[in-house]
Design an enzyme around this catalytic site. Sequence first.
Site, PDB file in Angstrom:
ATOM      1  CG  ASP A   1      -0.067  -4.020   2.734  1.00 18.10           C
ATOM      2  OD1 ASP A   1       0.458  -3.481   1.741  1.00 18.10           O
ATOM      3  OD2 ASP A   1      -0.580  -3.372   3.662  1.00 18.10           O
TER       4      ASP A   1
ATOM      5  CB  SER B   1       3.247   1.897   5.939  1.00 21.64           C
ATOM      6  OG  SER B   1       1.984   1.667   6.461  1.00 21.64           O
TER       7      SER B   1
ATOM      8  CG  HIS C   1      -0.440   0.301   2.508  1.00 25.34           C
ATOM      9  ND1 HIS C   1      -0.178  -0.670   3.446  1.00 25.34           N
ATOM     10  CD2 HIS C   1      -0.116   1.470   3.098  1.00 25.34           C
ATOM     11  CE1 HIS C   1       0.285  -0.098   4.546  1.00 25.34           C
ATOM     12  NE2 HIS C   1       0.332   1.199   4.354  1.00 25.34           N
TER      13      HIS C   1
END
Length: 358
Positions: free
Chosen positions: A127, A210, A96
């Site tokens: 992911d 992230s 993402h």
Amino acid sequence: MSVSRTRAVSSSVLPLLAVLTAASLVSGCSSGSGSGSRDSGGSTTQAAPAAASGLQDEYQKVIKDVLPSVVQIEAAEGLGSGVVYDGKGHIVTNAHVVGKEKRFKVTTATGEQALTAELVATYPEQDLAVVKLGDVPNGLKAAKFGDSTKAEVGQIVLAMGSPLGLSSSVTQGIVSATGRTVSEGRSGGGTGATIANMVQTSAAINPGNSGGALVDLEGQVIGIPTLAASDPDMGDSAAPGIGFAIPSSMVKTVADQIIESGRVTDSGRAALGITGRTVLGDDYRPAGVAVVEAGKGGAAADAGMAAGDIITRLGDDEVTTINSLSEALASARPGQKTRVTYVRDGDERTTDVTLGEM
């Protein structure tokens, strides 16, 4: 937020791609007394307990060793983090973070000129993604990836990344739980993935973390921070101290395949081989997953299931939504035999299924 007995997080979780490139900083108030304390004779004492001093030294050593391997990744829609995977310029991050882009600006911990990287491959189902630097700078240091299966609740960890665009930031906490199964939303650029065996941590995880590193005190990466739980009672804002990291064991499995083959060739993830959708019962509550299509040669079709069947249970796990089905499958393995309960024309049926691979 609720956590089921199967340790699957059913509340909302937010992907942590930063949409800010800077954060407003508010200085703390000073008491005006300066640092240190004074004894009755007026002298200043600053001696720290030996144990605290030793722990501080350990923190600083880990940060010095690992932080040069954590980078900032700039994509068109925001900022994320990444971890240097090897000396050839491969960097692992979240799917993402990269989104649908192919080229990125990467800034190392030294904060020098941004480098250019290109996408090698992305694997939204877990992911994860790998990008590669065009020019590998001298002294690029690969991180050391540890064995996440040995992570224990209460273990001290550090989270490193670029929260809110603040590069080379470090927070500390503990491993709060292991073995969590978490479903990621699609809002905010999320992939909608359901990820098993995630490491839950109390270390502060914010947008921009992230793809960064969750590190133990041996300087080994045991996870990639990816998600933060959200609290519906607080307007879906991030719930403090509840973050999740993809375990390093899965990161290594995916990254190694992408680097070697340009794609994931063996996902290790179970599948029924269906296209499905959540259906509601007479009380307008989620009541199962309707099979829209059972792919030929897939696990469900081979077991006699067909379009129109409504799955209500997989093994011992109740199935009410497509997410709950994904969570049940996430803890299974390809080739595993399990029993599926479903409804056809109003009649409940069961069938034994040999799970396929995603």
